[in-house]
Scaffold this active site. Structure first.
Site, PDB file in Angstrom:
ATOM      1  N   ARG A   1       0.837  -1.189   0.000  1.00  0.00           N
ATOM      2  CA  ARG A   1       0.000   0.000   0.000  1.00  0.00           C
ATOM      3  C   ARG A   1       0.876   1.245   0.000  1.00  0.00           C
ATOM      4  NH1 ARG A   1      -3.457  -2.645  -1.686  1.00  0.00           N
ATOM      5  NH2 ARG A   1      -5.601  -2.935  -0.944  1.00  0.00           N
TER       6      ARG A   1
ATOM      7  N   HIS B   1      -0.894   0.330 -10.021  1.00  0.00           N
ATOM      8  CA  HIS B   1      -1.603  -0.543  -9.077  1.00  0.00           C
ATOM      9  C   HIS B   1      -2.134  -1.796  -9.788  1.00  0.00           C
ATOM     10  CE1 HIS B   1      -3.749  -0.324  -4.936  1.00  0.00           C
ATOM     11  NE2 HIS B   1      -3.586  -1.580  -5.295  1.00  0.00           N
TER      12      HIS B   1
END
Length: 308
Positions: free
Chosen positions: A223, A271
């Site tokens: 993250r 991502h």
């Protein structure tokens, strides 16, 4: 009645087709056709704000992802609602490929060759074997453990760190603050697959990044809020860190004017390191729905205090 919702209507339609085929005895609906007061189970990613409050009969929520930090931060999430996350959903193999790509590129000096190419420089660099490279994996959950085992099978020297003690064959498993320091000191490549939790946010600050050996590589596929991006840029600029491969960021999409885009030592992906695959995700959620109906134990239950 089971509501399936993501922000993409085409994705919802694809999920509905799979769920209805896998579990024809249950009624799966989209938001347009849902009677919210009758919804007992919710399968979702990206639910509109405030909608949870309109489902008084909701018994469980199934997240279409492994990370649930944004979901847990919702003010309308009932405190007693069971939340289940995907434990794999086809993501472990993808994450392994993504990190293996970065580690192999470091081993074979591909980042250095790209920089030589930019200046028209023809210079051969000394080759290295996998056994010459020490890799540290931050996070030894379902996905992190799979990554560590695959890298060890490739011949790399692999260590891993987790919040609590682990025992994984062929992996040196470390935990706690002292274990984290040892992992950083030893890692020529640091691969991060940790979730975002109160304990992990800001974990990779400047002090910890400086603990990595001179010339190390950072791969962040966990993250974005784990990493101090300004500290990373400073350590790349001063040469302490050699390169970085980044898939997640504190702000996504990464702003077009952010200096990370243009740094010669940084490789950026949007991502995509491990995207949820529909079929295995549906199979996992259907299995859990059947277990719940039978009063059996169900895996993947999120521990709110831990954040995953």
């Amino acid at each position: 009645m089971i509501l399936v919702h993501t922000p993409n209507p085409k994705e919802v339609a694809a999920y509905l087709e799979l769920f209805r085929a896998a579990m024809p005895e249950r009624q799966f609906v989209d938001l347009e056709h849902a009677e919210l007061s009758a919804i007992r189970h919710l399968v979702t990613w990206g639910l509109p704000d405030g909608l949870l409050a309109e489902m008084p009969s909701l018994e469980a929520l199934f997240a279409l992802g492994a990370g649930v930090d944004k979901l847990l931060a919702r003010p309308d999430l009932p405190a007693d609602l069971p939340v289940y996350r995907l434990l794999d959903g086809g993501m472990a193999a993808q994450m392994t490929e993504y990190i293996r790509y970065g580690v192999l590129g470091y081993q074979r000096n591909m980042d250095l060759y790209r920089r030589q190419q930019a200046t028209g420089q023809w210079r051969m660099l000394a080759p290295r074997l996998p056994s010459d490279i020490r890799v540290g994996v931050l996070g030894l959950g379902e996905i992190g453990a799979a990554v560590a085992r695959s890298l060890a099978a490739d011949g790399y020297q692999v260590s891993g760190w987790s919040r609590s003690p682990k025992d994984i064959r062929a992996i040196r498993c470390l935990h706690g603050e002292s274990g984290l320091t040892q992992l950083l000191v030893d890692s020529q490549v640091l691969a991060c697959v940790l979730p975002s939790t109160p304990d992990t946010r800001g974990l990779l600050n400047r002090q910890r990044l400086e603990t990595l050996p001179q010339g190390a590589m950072l791969i962040n596929a966990g993250r974005g809020d784990l990493l101090d991006q300004d500290a990373l840029l400073a350590l790349l600029d001063n040469g302490h860190l050699r390169c970085a491969q980044l898939d997640v960021f504190t702000e996504e999409p990464l702003p077009a004017d952010h200096p990370l885009w243009r740094h010669p030592a940084v490789a950026i992906t949007p991502h995509v390191a491990a995207i949820t695959l529909r079929q295995p995700s549906v199979e996992q959620i259907v299995r859990r729905l059947r277990q719940l109906a039978a009063g059996q134990a169900v895996d993947g239950l999120v521990e709110r205090a831990q954040g995953y």
